[in-house]
Design a protein around this motif. Structure first.
Motif, PDB file in Angstrom:
ATOM      1  N   THR A 282      -7.913   9.312  -1.277  1.00  0.00           N
ATOM      2  CA  THR A 282      -8.497   8.808  -2.521  1.00  0.00           C
ATOM      3  C   THR A 282      -9.919   9.316  -2.703  1.00  0.00           C
ATOM      4  O   THR A 282     -10.320   9.717  -3.808  1.00  0.00           O
ATOM      5  CB  THR A 282      -8.472   7.271  -2.528  1.00  0.00           C
ATOM      6  OG1 THR A 282      -7.113   6.826  -2.485  1.00  0.00           O
ATOM      7  CG2 THR A 282      -9.133   6.710  -3.764  1.00  0.00           C
TER       8      THR A 282
ATOM      9  N   LEU B 124       0.752   5.788   0.118  1.00  0.00           N
ATOM     10  CA  LEU B 124       0.077   7.076   0.209  1.00  0.00           C
ATOM     11  C   LEU B 124       0.926   8.088  -0.547  1.00  0.00           C
ATOM     12  O   LEU B 124       2.017   8.472  -0.102  1.00  0.00           O
ATOM     13  CB  LEU B 124      -0.085   7.504   1.667  1.00  0.00           C
ATOM     14  CG  LEU B 124      -0.680   8.896   1.893  1.00  0.00           C
ATOM     15  CD1 LEU B 124      -2.100   8.981   1.341  1.00  0.00           C
ATOM     16  CD2 LEU B 124      -0.669   9.264   3.373  1.00  0.00           C
TER      17      LEU B 124
ATOM     18  N   GLY C 163      -4.349   7.408  -2.319  1.00  0.00           N
ATOM     19  CA  GLY C 163      -3.937   6.095  -1.842  1.00  0.00           C
ATOM     20  C   GLY C 163      -3.844   5.101  -2.987  1.00  0.00           C
ATOM     21  O   GLY C 163      -4.675   5.104  -3.895  1.00  0.00           O
TER      22      GLY C 163
ATOM     23  N   THR D 230      -2.928   0.809  -3.934  1.00  0.00           N
ATOM     24  CA  THR D 230      -2.886  -0.542  -3.383  1.00  0.00           C
ATOM     25  C   THR D 230      -2.534  -1.531  -4.483  1.00  0.00           C
ATOM     26  O   THR D 230      -3.038  -1.410  -5.606  1.00  0.00           O
ATOM     27  CB  THR D 230      -4.246  -0.934  -2.780  1.00  0.00           C
ATOM     28  OG1 THR D 230      -4.607   0.012  -1.784  1.00  0.00           O
ATOM     29  CG2 THR D 230      -4.172  -2.310  -2.132  1.00  0.00           C
TER      30      THR D 230
ATOM     31  N   GLU E  49       0.838  -1.190   0.000  1.00  0.00           N
ATOM     32  CA  GLU E  49       0.000   0.000   0.000  1.00  0.00           C
ATOM     33  C   GLU E  49       0.873   1.240   0.000  1.00  0.00           C
ATOM     34  O   GLU E  49       1.985   1.236   0.546  1.00  0.00           O
ATOM     35  CB  GLU E  49      -0.920   0.003   1.223  1.00  0.00           C
ATOM     36  CG  GLU E  49      -1.932  -1.131   1.242  1.00  0.00           C
ATOM     37  CD  GLU E  49      -2.925  -0.999   2.383  1.00  0.00           C
ATOM     38  OE1 GLU E  49      -3.939  -0.304   2.209  1.00  0.00           O
ATOM     39  OE2 GLU E  49      -2.665  -1.584   3.453  1.00  0.00           O
TER      40      GLU E  49
ATOM     41  N   ARG F 272      -2.639   4.852   8.782  1.00  0.00           N
ATOM     42  CA  ARG F 272      -2.210   5.130   7.402  1.00  0.00           C
ATOM     43  C   ARG F 272      -3.263   4.675   6.392  1.00  0.00           C
ATOM     44  O   ARG F 272      -3.452   5.309   5.349  1.00  0.00           O
ATOM     45  CB  ARG F 272      -0.864   4.456   7.139  1.00  0.00           C
ATOM     46  CG  ARG F 272       0.207   4.914   8.129  1.00  0.00           C
ATOM     47  CD  ARG F 272       1.599   4.761   7.592  1.00  0.00           C
ATOM     48  NE  ARG F 272       1.960   3.373   7.377  1.00  0.00           N
ATOM     49  CZ  ARG F 272       3.039   3.007   6.679  1.00  0.00           C
ATOM     50  NH1 ARG F 272       3.807   3.909   6.104  1.00  0.00           N
ATOM     51  NH2 ARG F 272       3.346   1.734   6.554  1.00  0.00           N
ATOM     52  N   LYS F 273      -3.951   3.588   6.705  1.00  0.00           N
ATOM     53  CA  LYS F 273      -5.055   3.167   5.829  1.00  0.00           C
ATOM     54  C   LYS F 273      -6.121   4.267   5.755  1.00  0.00           C
ATOM     55  O   LYS F 273      -6.709   4.518   4.695  1.00  0.00           O
ATOM     56  CB  LYS F 273      -5.674   1.875   6.347  1.00  0.00           C
ATOM     57  CG  LYS F 273      -4.866   0.607   6.072  1.00  0.00           C
ATOM     58  CD  LYS F 273      -5.535  -0.616   6.682  1.00  0.00           C
ATOM     59  CE  LYS F 273      -4.792  -1.894   6.358  1.00  0.00           C
ATOM     60  NZ  LYS F 273      -4.914  -2.279   4.940  1.00  0.00           N
TER      61      LYS F 273
ATOM     62  N   ARG G 252      -4.842   6.992   3.438  1.00  0.00           N
ATOM     63  CA  ARG G 252      -4.902   6.572   2.036  1.00  0.00           C
ATOM     64  C   ARG G 252      -6.341   6.602   1.515  1.00  0.00           C
ATOM     65  O   ARG G 252      -6.624   7.063   0.406  1.00  0.00           O
ATOM     66  CB  ARG G 252      -4.310   5.162   1.902  1.00  0.00           C
ATOM     67  CG  ARG G 252      -2.822   5.079   2.169  1.00  0.00           C
ATOM     68  CD  ARG G 252      -2.249   3.726   1.795  1.00  0.00           C
ATOM     69  NE  ARG G 252      -2.505   2.682   2.769  1.00  0.00           N
ATOM     70  CZ  ARG G 252      -1.669   2.294   3.726  1.00  0.00           C
ATOM     71  NH1 ARG G 252      -0.499   2.912   3.880  1.00  0.00           N
ATOM     72  NH2 ARG G 252      -1.963   1.305   4.534  1.00  0.00           N
TER      73      ARG G 252
END
Length: 1001
Positions: A269, A97, A108, A110, A95, A261-262, A265
């Protein structure tokens, strides 16, 4: 000449999709890649402080699982790209950012190879736009914060997969989505449909045109498909409200730090997609997640605030996190709502009206009352679709709780919060919607969730084509609140479902990770104690109330109640970190409580004498140990006494202990040679509590090759053995007759003190276990001499009755059940309750009460429960039913002991001991005393415990300027008394009442 076969035409049309997809992006140059690797995340300002990798190329390895890195991508747009749309294609097999030139989150990304249910679509995001119309020669210098894990925490191989400059052929991209939507629409339509025949024919003819894909053929094909896409659906029977979503587990197969952090991201987005798609409405829940963004990504957070203000971004959910609602305590659930709603109100000016719980493992029957008394009118979830044996009968319905409160509830008929927003999604919603006969509205949550990411361009491109497309239900992108307002207008035709919403799956989460559940129970009770004594100190002497510290601790406890932490379904690292923090919080709460009680003892004029306090609303008799001496004390409700004042003369005559028998003045417990309990005789009522001829308290071990969520329904047929008695010792210690037994199984041991105490009619089992087994489950059972078709189970703010029979599939599916302080099996004249201090998983079949103690499944934490554990459970045989026997009080007494405070002479005063509150009805429980969030008043939370109507007089030990009733958000809803210190209240069954009291100082 006949037409080509429809199947052949559709297959040919579908085969064109992969060719179109390959044609969208045309790589025209490679990027130079450098990375600086760290074990933990570092901010943008420190991006080059890690270990440099040197130049990386596709196929080069850069890290191991959970490693972090700041990546720098450099290059130059070739002159040949002049006039074209230019993008970057980036995939580090993890992943990322992407940040702007100031280090602010931008988008973000992935890996496209992330683990995901591919029937819902592909999860990858790898495209970053450079220029919509390039000049050629532009410099690319891009920084990104990378994570060596996929969406679900899995380690792929830690290698660079893609780092290219590419031309994006917009005509091909648009044609691809036109083609995808129409080909899937054709698949979903019935073979007899004229619409299907026409769409298939058009796609087939277009596929012949693009035998070779070039701008000219793509243009012709687009024109052909346009006429099918422009066909409208007419007056719809069903309107689908679609909202973008990214359900983000705050921890699961990744640690909490990665969730932060997820969030960045995902939020970045969503913001970028809003710039590209004007119809896009996105929603995100959980104030804890927003708080992390505010703390660590303040510029990103300000952008989110603007979109919320605009109405394009919906702040969702009424709770601080999306918590487990089985194991979390009642007051904890109220604090979830209190802190959750306050955050959204204070930060965004938004009043939360929807409880957003898409993914929790069952729903307490107390929730409807908590919601309504918090101003939450609606509830959304979809997890009930996971039930293993019985389908829930409705998608739109009123859910009625144990007290009779109803809340409008909707389960998205697609049965997912990861909708691809494809034609198949809309067809499934229409065909599966159980209430489509009375409702013309349904909700769809689209995007990539669990590991985050949210919707990509594919979701939004599909929706743009599906708004009002002939052959599909109509779709509108809007907030979930807007959807519920529409649903409410139809609600007079909806059915009502009463009682808990039981999920026929994930029953293992009532037991897995027992240490976390122990800390959760202890902290819930510890915070109750600390708030009570702090309130009393503030009211008596103006001692500052530790509001900020309490909120800080509460919020961290609430975080660990998230539905993949407290239930035990996360990876090892999550529990290593949460247990470390739990220990710190527990010590902090204990120290603050100790200090507060010492100060209270000093203020009470006891001149440094030891004192004992009781925070429960009834007088308690109990034994305490002071130094080497045991004393029987009696302590008034909600008050305290010096130990000298509290001591009551009593006898310990009749106490005896041997390896085969314990006896006090109330009970006789007998054991066989294996150490099992074979008799518990109630001397006063001349009744046997253990079923004759059977053994109780047998530590039985079953094979458990399930996972943290589930164990086999047929576990009883998978017996691994029983723990064997290794040694025992009997003795009398003060007022206690004790049988101390040690058991062994494999490498595991269990030491138990079985205790009868003088004057008490409870048999306690104080247990320490050293558990080292893998793939095993430890349970203990009590066959009791009681016959009842229903068992009473303690839940938040009341109890529920559940069947002890297995006559139907519904009863069969509810084999493992949740209870908090107690589970009670009673017939009209007699019963037996099993109390506990930190366990939740139970099963009751016929007369056998079974308690689930420990589980050690292999996934996702191979070390689950393989540790040292401490817990206590107790048998309470009683005359009459659980109400007459005061089982609720016994449960509280096991979990809330008296507090013994050593005297201090440095803080003394002359206040008399104050009984802060007195309640004259034993069926009304005081759950909470605290200082109000926004005023100098005290909050008293009470509830009716027996499921009956109750009237009670409430008296306060301090003069009151006013007594008002409030909702659970501490907002006054009615003045009860002024300049009076008592009030009469009337409770409906299981009703919760909150009083807000102004103390006169």
């Amino acid at each position: 000449m006949p037409y080509e076969a429809k199947k052949i035409m559709l297959d040919k049309a579908k085969s064109a999709l992969s060719r179109l997809l390959d044609a969208i992006y045309e790589p025209i140059g490679e990027l130079t890649v450098h990375a600086w690797v760290t074990k933990e995340p570092v901010p943008y300002a420190e991006r080059t402080n890690g270990t440099p990798t040197g130049t990386l190329r596709v196929g080069d390895k850069w890290a191991e699982l959970w490693d972090c890195a700041w990546f720098r991508f450099e290059g130059k747009v070739p002159a040949a790209a002049k006039g074209k749309k230019v993008v970057l294609l980036l995939d580090i097999h993890g992943e990322m950012l992407v940040v702007d030139k100031n280090g602010i989150p931008y988008r973000g990304l992935t890996t496209k190879n992330s683990t995901f249910d591919l029937t819902l679509g592909l999860p990858g995001k790898r495209v970053v736009e450079v220029s919509a119309c390039a000049e050629g020669g532009e410099t690319v210098d891009l920084w990104a914060d990378g994570a060596c894990n996929d969406l679900f925490g899995n380690f792929k191989d830690g290698t660079i997969k893609e780092a290219n400059i590419a031309i994006c052929n917009e005509n091909y991209r648009h044609l691809y989505f036109d083609w995808e939507v129409l080909s899937e629409l054709a698949e979903q339509l019935p073979d007899t449909s004229a619409r299907k025949s026409q769409v298939v024919q058009t796609l087939y003819e277009a596929s012949l045109v693009i035998a070779e894909i070039n701008p000219e053929t793509a243009g012709k094909a687009s024109d052909m498909l346009k006429r099918e896409l422009e066909r409208k659906g007419g007056d719809p029977a069903l309107e689908v409200s679609a909202i973008g979503h990214a359900h983000i587990d705050l921890a699961w197969l990744w640690p909490i730090r990665e969730t932060v952090r997820k969030g960045a991201r995902t939020f970045a987005t969503a913001l970028r997609n809003m710039e590209e798609y004007p119809d896009y409405v996105f929603g995100a829940s959980q104030p804890q997640l927003y708080q992390w963004m505010k703390d660590q990504y303040p510029e990103l957070y300000e952008q989110v605030k603007e979109r919320i203000k605009e109405g394009r971004w919906e702040a969702q959910g009424a709770m601080w996190v999306e918590p487990d609602t089985n194991v979390s305590g009642g007051e904890a659930l109220i604090r979830q709502i209190l802190y959750g709603k306050r955050f959204f109100q204070q930060e965004f000016g938004k009043e939360m009206k929807v409880l957003w719980l898409p993914d929790v493992f069952g729903y307490s029957g107390s929730l409807p009352q908590l919601l309504k008394k918090s101003g939450v009118d609606y509830m959304m979830t979809q997890k009930l679709s996971w039930s293993a044996y019985n389908a829930h009968p409705h998608h739109s319905f009123f859910w009625e709780g144990i007290d009779g409160t109803r809340v409008l509830t909707h389960l998205p008929p697609e049965d997912t919060y990861n909708s691809p927003a494809a034609p198949r999604s809309l067809v499934k919603i229409e065909s599966s919607y159980l209430d489509r006969n009375v409702s013309g509205h349904a909700l769809m949550l689209f995007g990539i969730g669990d590991g985050g990411g949210g919707p990509g361009e594919e979701h939004l491109e599909r929706l743009a084509r599906e708004k009002n497309l002939s052959g599909l239900p109509q779709v509108v992108q809007e907030s979930s609140l807007a959807f519920f307002h529409k649903l409410e207008r139809e609600a007079d035709r909806f059915q009502t479902y009463k009682g808990e919403l039981y999920l026929e799956k994930h029953q293992g989460t009532l037991t897995t990770q027992g240490r976390n559940k122990w800390y959760n129970r202890k902290l819930e009770k510890g915070l109750r104690e600390l708030e009570y004594v702090s309130s009393l100190l503030w009211a008596l002497d103006g001692v500052p109330y530790p509001a900020d510290k309490l909120e800080q601790i509460w919020k961290e406890v609430l975080l660990y109640q998230f539905h993949d932490i407290l239930p035990g379904s996360s990876i090892t690292r999550v529990y290593d970190e949460s247990l470390e923090r739990y220990a710190v919080l527990y010590e902090e709460v204990s120290a603050l409580t100790k200090e507060a009680y010492e100060r209270l003892a000093g203020l009470s004029g006891w001149n440094g004498e030891a004192a004992v306090f009781n925070s429960l609303p009834w007088e308690r008799d109990a034994w305490i140990k002071q130094g080497e001496d045991w004393h029987k004390v009696a302590v008034p409700a909600m008050s305290g006494l010096s130990v000298k004042e509290a001591i009551r003369e009593t006898s310990v005559a009749g106490m005896s202990a041997s390896e085969r028998e314990l006896e006090n003045d109330a009970l006789v417990a007998r054991f066989n040679a294996e150490g099992h309990l074979v008799s518990l005789y109630d001397k006063k009522h001349r009744r046997e509590a253990v079923y004759p001829g059977e053994a109780a308290n047998v530590f039985t071990i079953y094979h458990d090759d399930g996972d943290a969520w589930d164990f086999p329904q047929d576990f009883r047929d998978r017996l691994a053995g029983t723990m064997k008695l290794a040694k025992n010792e009997a003795y009398v210690e003060g007022p206690h007759a004790v049988l101390e037994q040690t058991y062994q199984y494999g490498e595991s041991s269990l030491k138990q003190k079985i205790v009868l105490t003088a004057g008490e009619n409870v048999l306690r089992f104080e247990t320490e276990a050293e558990w080292k087994e893998s793939g095993k489950m430890l349970r203990v059972a009590f066959p009791v001499n009681v016959f009842s078709d229903e068992v009473n189970c303690d839940i938040q703010f009341g109890f529920v009755k559940r069947p002890t029979t297995r006559n139907t599939m519904i009863e069969f599916a509810k084999d493992e059940i949740c209870a908090h302080h107690y589970i009670d099996l009673s017939q009209y004249d007699y019963g037996v309750a099993l109390l506990n201090d930190s366990k939740y998983g139970h099963s009751v079949r016929g007369r056998v009460i079974d308690l689930n103690l420990l589980r050690s499944p292999p996934y996702p934490d191979p070390l689950a429960d393989r540790a040292r554990h401490s817990f206590t459970y107790a048998l309470y045989p009683h005359e009459g039913n659980l109400i007459d026997a005061g089982v609720t009080r016994k449960g509280y007494e096991l979990n809330v002991p008296l507090t013994l405070t050593e005297g201090r002479t440095d803080r003394v005063g002359s206040h008399k001991p104050v009984q802060l509150i007195a309640i004259d009805n034993q069926r009304v429980m005081l759950e909470t005393v605290k200082k109000a969030e926004d005023s100098d008043r005290l909050i008293f939370r009470l509830f009716e415990t027996a499921g009956t109507h109750a009237r009670t007089k409430i008296s306060f030990g301090l003069p009151c300027a006013s007594i008002e009733e409030a909702n659970l958000m501490e907002e006054p809803i009615g003045l009860l008394r002024e300049k009076a210190s008592e009030v009469e209240l009337e409770f409906a069954p299981f009703e919760i009442k909150t009083l807000i009291v102004a103390i006169t100082k």
